[in-house]
Design a protein around this motif. Structure first.
Motif, PDB file in Angstrom:
ATOM      1  N   GLU A 103      19.975 -10.670  10.502  1.00  0.00           N
ATOM      2  CA  GLU A 103      20.451 -10.630   9.114  1.00  0.00           C
ATOM      3  C   GLU A 103      20.435  -9.210   8.587  1.00  0.00           C
ATOM      4  OE1 GLU A 103      18.545 -13.175   6.274  1.00  0.00           O
ATOM      5  OE2 GLU A 103      18.517 -14.862   7.666  1.00  0.00           O
ATOM      6  N   ALA A 104      19.321  -8.525   8.829  1.00  0.00           N
ATOM      7  CA  ALA A 104      19.172  -7.149   8.331  1.00  0.00           C
ATOM      8  C   ALA A 104      20.239  -6.237   8.921  1.00  0.00           C
ATOM      9  CB  ALA A 104      17.773  -6.628   8.668  1.00  0.00           C
ATOM     10  N   PHE A 105      20.461  -6.332  10.228  1.00  0.00           N
ATOM     11  CA  PHE A 105      21.446  -5.477  10.887  1.00  0.00           C
ATOM     12  C   PHE A 105      22.857  -5.765  10.383  1.00  0.00           C
ATOM     13  CE2 PHE A 105      18.881  -4.730  15.063  1.00  0.00           C
ATOM     14  CZ  PHE A 105      17.960  -3.988  14.336  1.00  0.00           C
ATOM     15  N   SER A 106      23.165  -7.052  10.139  1.00  0.00           N
ATOM     16  CA  SER A 106      24.517  -7.430   9.725  1.00  0.00           C
ATOM     17  C   SER A 106      24.820  -6.996   8.300  1.00  0.00           C
ATOM     18  CB  SER A 106      24.699  -8.952   9.833  1.00  0.00           C
ATOM     19  OG  SER A 106      24.597  -9.377  11.163  1.00  0.00           O
ATOM     20  N   MET A 107      23.808  -6.972   7.455  1.00  0.00           N
ATOM     21  CA  MET A 107      24.063  -6.834   6.031  1.00  0.00           C
ATOM     22  C   MET A 107      23.700  -5.476   5.452  1.00  0.00           C
ATOM     23  SD  MET A 107      23.010  -9.551   3.121  1.00  0.00           S
ATOM     24  CE  MET A 107      23.283  -9.247   1.390  1.00  0.00           C
ATOM     25  N   ALA A 108      22.654  -4.847   5.941  1.00  0.00           N
ATOM     26  CA  ALA A 108      22.076  -3.706   5.235  1.00  0.00           C
ATOM     27  C   ALA A 108      22.588  -2.359   5.730  1.00  0.00           C
ATOM     28  CB  ALA A 108      20.554  -3.740   5.352  1.00  0.00           C
ATOM     29  N   ASP A 109      22.720  -1.411   4.781  1.00  0.00           N
ATOM     30  CA  ASP A 109      23.002  -0.013   5.117  1.00  0.00           C
ATOM     31  C   ASP A 109      21.723   0.696   5.542  1.00  0.00           C
ATOM     32  OD1 ASP A 109      25.741  -0.231   4.163  1.00  0.00           O
ATOM     33  OD2 ASP A 109      24.903  -0.218   2.146  1.00  0.00           O
ATOM     34  N   GLU A 110      20.610   0.328   4.896  1.00  0.00           N
ATOM     35  CA  GLU A 110      19.305   0.910   5.194  1.00  0.00           C
ATOM     36  C   GLU A 110      18.282  -0.211   5.287  1.00  0.00           C
ATOM     37  OE1 GLU A 110      18.695   3.568   1.906  1.00  0.00           O
ATOM     38  OE2 GLU A 110      19.712   5.224   2.911  1.00  0.00           O
ATOM     39  N   ILE A 111      17.298  -0.011   6.154  1.00  0.00           N
ATOM     40  CA  ILE A 111      16.287  -1.043   6.391  1.00  0.00           C
ATOM     41  C   ILE A 111      14.904  -0.407   6.329  1.00  0.00           C
ATOM     42  CG2 ILE A 111      15.383  -2.732   8.040  1.00  0.00           C
ATOM     43  CD1 ILE A 111      18.240  -2.845   9.234  1.00  0.00           C
ATOM     44  N   GLY A 112      13.994  -1.086   5.624  1.00  0.00           N
ATOM     45  CA  GLY A 112      12.598  -0.682   5.619  1.00  0.00           C
ATOM     46  C   GLY A 112      11.774  -1.707   6.359  1.00  0.00           C
ATOM     47  N   GLN A 116       0.815  -1.209   0.000  1.00  0.00           N
ATOM     48  CA  GLN A 116       0.000   0.000   0.000  1.00  0.00           C
ATOM     49  C   GLN A 116       0.854   1.268   0.000  1.00  0.00           C
ATOM     50  OE1 GLN A 116      -3.321  -0.136   2.897  1.00  0.00           O
ATOM     51  NE2 GLN A 116      -2.647  -2.213   3.418  1.00  0.00           N
ATOM     52  N   ASP A 117       0.840   1.984  -1.106  1.00  0.00           N
ATOM     53  CA  ASP A 117       1.386   3.334  -1.213  1.00  0.00           C
ATOM     54  C   ASP A 117       2.809   3.437  -0.653  1.00  0.00           C
ATOM     55  OD1 ASP A 117       1.277   5.989  -2.026  1.00  0.00           O
ATOM     56  OD2 ASP A 117       0.564   6.676  -0.071  1.00  0.00           O
ATOM     57  N   ILE A 118       3.702   2.618  -1.172  1.00  0.00           N
ATOM     58  CA  ILE A 118       5.087   2.586  -0.694  1.00  0.00           C
ATOM     59  C   ILE A 118       5.966   3.451  -1.580  1.00  0.00           C
ATOM     60  CG2 ILE A 118       7.138   1.105  -0.553  1.00  0.00           C
ATOM     61  CD1 ILE A 118       5.469  -1.011   0.720  1.00  0.00           C
ATOM     62  N   SER A 119       6.805   4.255  -0.944  1.00  0.00           N
ATOM     63  CA  SER A 119       7.782   5.093  -1.658  1.00  0.00           C
ATOM     64  C   SER A 119       9.118   5.032  -0.928  1.00  0.00           C
ATOM     65  CB  SER A 119       7.323   6.558  -1.727  1.00  0.00           C
ATOM     66  OG  SER A 119       6.130   6.699  -2.469  1.00  0.00           O
ATOM     67  N   PHE A 120      10.210   4.837  -1.667  1.00  0.00           N
ATOM     68  CA  PHE A 120      11.554   4.984  -1.127  1.00  0.00           C
ATOM     69  C   PHE A 120      12.539   5.058  -2.285  1.00  0.00           C
ATOM     70  CE2 PHE A 120      11.064   0.341  -1.301  1.00  0.00           C
ATOM     71  CZ  PHE A 120      12.260  -0.074  -1.871  1.00  0.00           C
ATOM     72  N   LYS A 121      13.766   5.499  -1.981  1.00  0.00           N
ATOM     73  CA  LYS A 121      14.836   5.596  -2.973  1.00  0.00           C
ATOM     74  C   LYS A 121      16.064   4.858  -2.468  1.00  0.00           C
ATOM     75  CE  LYS A 121      13.277  10.156  -4.589  1.00  0.00           C
ATOM     76  NZ  LYS A 121      13.644  11.588  -4.769  1.00  0.00           N
ATOM     77  N   LEU A 122      16.768   4.227  -3.406  1.00  0.00           N
ATOM     78  CA  LEU A 122      17.985   3.495  -3.063  1.00  0.00           C
ATOM     79  C   LEU A 122      19.136   4.062  -3.886  1.00  0.00           C
ATOM     80  CD1 LEU A 122      19.028   1.016  -1.421  1.00  0.00           C
ATOM     81  CD2 LEU A 122      18.789  -0.298  -3.533  1.00  0.00           C
ATOM     82  N   VAL A 123      20.101   4.667  -3.191  1.00  0.00           N
ATOM     83  CA  VAL A 123      21.277   5.228  -3.858  1.00  0.00           C
ATOM     84  C   VAL A 123      22.165   4.096  -4.360  1.00  0.00           C
ATOM     85  CG1 VAL A 123      23.379   6.587  -3.483  1.00  0.00           C
ATOM     86  CG2 VAL A 123      21.207   7.350  -2.504  1.00  0.00           C
ATOM     87  N   ALA A 124      22.749   4.282  -5.539  1.00  0.00           N
ATOM     88  CA  ALA A 124      23.620   3.261  -6.128  1.00  0.00           C
ATOM     89  C   ALA A 124      24.743   2.877  -5.157  1.00  0.00           C
ATOM     90  CB  ALA A 124      24.207   3.773  -7.437  1.00  0.00           C
ATOM     91  N   GLN A 151       6.512   0.990   7.324  1.00  0.00           N
ATOM     92  CA  GLN A 151       6.367   1.700   8.582  1.00  0.00           C
ATOM     93  C   GLN A 151       7.485   2.716   8.813  1.00  0.00           C
ATOM     94  OE1 GLN A 151       3.807   1.287  10.795  1.00  0.00           O
ATOM     95  NE2 GLN A 151       2.799  -0.225   9.502  1.00  0.00           N
ATOM     96  N   GLN A 152       8.728   2.323   8.471  1.00  0.00           N
ATOM     97  CA  GLN A 152       9.869   3.219   8.684  1.00  0.00           C
ATOM     98  C   GLN A 152      11.014   2.762   7.804  1.00  0.00           C
ATOM     99  OE1 GLN A 152      10.895   3.801  12.808  1.00  0.00           O
ATOM    100  NE2 GLN A 152      12.677   5.065  12.380  1.00  0.00           N
ATOM    101  N   TRP A 153      11.765   3.746   7.290  1.00  0.00           N
ATOM    102  CA  TRP A 153      12.946   3.476   6.472  1.00  0.00           C
ATOM    103  C   TRP A 153      14.116   4.222   7.099  1.00  0.00           C
ATOM    104  CZ3 TRP A 153      13.573   0.494   2.027  1.00  0.00           C
ATOM    105  CH2 TRP A 153      14.806   0.640   1.351  1.00  0.00           C
ATOM    106  N   GLY A 154      15.196   3.507   7.400  1.00  0.00           N
ATOM    107  CA  GLY A 154      16.336   4.176   8.013  1.00  0.00           C
ATOM    108  C   GLY A 154      17.439   3.199   8.340  1.00  0.00           C
ATOM    109  N   SER A 155      18.452   3.682   9.056  1.00  0.00           N
ATOM    110  CA  SER A 155      19.557   2.827   9.476  1.00  0.00           C
ATOM    111  C   SER A 155      19.105   1.930  10.629  1.00  0.00           C
ATOM    112  CB  SER A 155      20.734   3.688   9.937  1.00  0.00           C
ATOM    113  OG  SER A 155      20.392   4.396  11.123  1.00  0.00           O
ATOM    114  N   SER A 156      19.874   0.874  10.878  1.00  0.00           N
ATOM    115  CA  SER A 156      19.547  -0.005  12.003  1.00  0.00           C
ATOM    116  C   SER A 156      19.584   0.763  13.311  1.00  0.00           C
ATOM    117  CB  SER A 156      20.521  -1.194  12.038  1.00  0.00           C
ATOM    118  OG  SER A 156      21.873  -0.743  12.030  1.00  0.00           O
ATOM    119  N   TYR A 157      20.520   1.710  13.439  1.00  0.00           N
ATOM    120  CA  TYR A 157      20.619   2.517  14.659  1.00  0.00           C
ATOM    121  C   TYR A 157      19.337   3.324  14.875  1.00  0.00           C
ATOM    122  CZ  TYR A 157      22.520   5.772  18.135  1.00  0.00           C
ATOM    123  OH  TYR A 157      22.737   6.511  19.283  1.00  0.00           O
ATOM    124  N   ALA A 158      18.854   3.959  13.791  1.00  0.00           N
ATOM    125  CA  ALA A 158      17.644   4.773  13.904  1.00  0.00           C
ATOM    126  C   ALA A 158      16.434   3.914  14.238  1.00  0.00           C
ATOM    127  CB  ALA A 158      17.416   5.543  12.608  1.00  0.00           C
TER     128      ALA A 158
END
Length: 351
Positions: free
Chosen positions: A204-213, A26-34, A221-228
């Motif tokens: 897995e997400a925390f170990s691998m990803a720069d950004e998590i949705g 439902q109505d999802i928007s985000f951008k992923l930098v190369a 619900q939220q897009w950001g770093s694991s810390y955030a």
């Protein structure tokens, strides 16, 4: 300073299934930098795999658009086929061709290249994934972790604009999963590859990803770093899903937040409208301190090697958790001193 190019842009995307009144996405928007590794994280049935399949070109959106490498790939009336998207996909079951050798599997998507170029690319990837002497073996002669790395190398071989990983570690044991997660991240970074991982496992997400949705019920619900996500969740769902923690009842007064473990200043700029609150307490917010007058009783303990995860009962009967170095080995039923060390105050309206 120039704006970095985008590997992926999702613009107000919704995906529905016939016969269902509620969209799966439902109505999802985000951008992923190369060059960025991202993760779609959430419980089963939240829509993350549906979104990944739409990015790959297997599903058509009912609303919104998908752009990969600056080119429009999907709209409600037009979907570019998967083979034309320049996207690599790593499946949960690896999907290697059993009748082809490891090297032939990696070279499968390079049929337009000259033989010498195919060999150079596959040999380079075999070295990158640590299997340079196994190119002549067949998939059944490899371990699960080795097969997963071959599947990744095959997806990387054509140098796609984007790699999609659909629960790639779910069939592996815990120790191998943890090691391979870091290895795959290193391989993707070495190739300067943009990637999206789908998983329900936050480790897995925390170990691998720069950004998590974080997704739930088809909504991002939220897009950001694991810390955030851990320290600054923007909703009760994210706070409850990410990490471990408990909600303790609290009350907002004119100058502070009052609850069983003490008083805290109202965070600067916080919009706390309700008087009756729940405050989020993580295990790393509770410090074991024998000198503290505040006491709690050990009711459960889990040994983790370097530390114990204690579940503690407060005087009111409410429970909190605490991470305590493992040389502090307390018995079930034993009272211990604790103090609060809370750097991020997160409150939510009382349910």
């Amino acid at each position: 300073m120039s704006t970095p190019p985008l590997a992926l842009e999702i613009d107000h995307l919704s995906i529905g299934y016939a016969g269902s009144a509620t969209p799966a996405v439902q109505d999802i928007s985000f951008k992923l930098v190369a060059g960025t590794i991202a993760c779609l994280l959430g419980p089963s049935g939240c829509g993350k795999t549906t979104l990944l399949r739409a990015i790959a070109g297997f599903l058509a959106p009912s609303h919104g658009e998908i752009h990969i490498g600056g080119q429009r790939m999907s709209t409600p009336g037009q979907v570019l086929s998967p083979e034309k998207r320049h996207v690599g996909v790593v499946f949960q079951d690896y999907a290697l061709f059993p009748h082809l050798t490891v090297q032939e599997n990696i070279e499968f998507g390079l049929h337009r290249e000259k033989p010498v170029e195919r060999a150079a690319r596959s040999n380079g990837l075999l070295a990158l994934i640590g299997l340079k002497d196994m190119g002549k073996r067949y998939p059944h002669e490899l371990s699960g972790g080795q097969q997963q790395r071959v599947a990744l190398a095959r997806a990387l071989a054509p140098r796609p604009a984007l790699i999609l990983l659909d629960e790639p570690f779910s069939n592996l044991d815990v120790e191998l999963k943890e090691r391979l997660t870091l290895e795959v991240r290193d391989i993707l970074k070495a190739e300067r590859m943009s990637a999206i991982l789908v998983t329900h496992d936050q480790h897995e997400a925390f170990s691998m990803a720069d950004e998590i949705g974080v997704m739930d019920n088809g909504v991002l619900q939220q897009w950001g770093s694991s810390y955030a996500l851990y320290h600054q969740p923007n909703s009760r769902m994210v706070a409850d899903f990410i990490g471990q923690g408990v909600f303790l009842p609290a009350r907002r007064s004119a100058k502070c937040i009052e609850f069983e473990l003490g008083e805290l200043p109202i965070p600067e700029g916080a919009a706390i409208d309700a008087a009756e609150l729940d405050i989020l307490i993580r295990p790393d917010d509770i410090i074991h301190d024998d000198a503290s007058p505040l006491q709690a009783t050990v009711i459960r303990k889990a040994f983790r090697g370097a530390d114990f995860l204690y579940t503690l009962a407060l005087g009111s009967g409410a429970h909190v958790m605490a991470l305590v170095p493992s040389h502090h080995n307390h018995a079930i039923g034993e009272p211990i001193g604790i103090r609060l060390e809370l750097d991020h105050v997160m409150t939510f309206a009382r349910k």
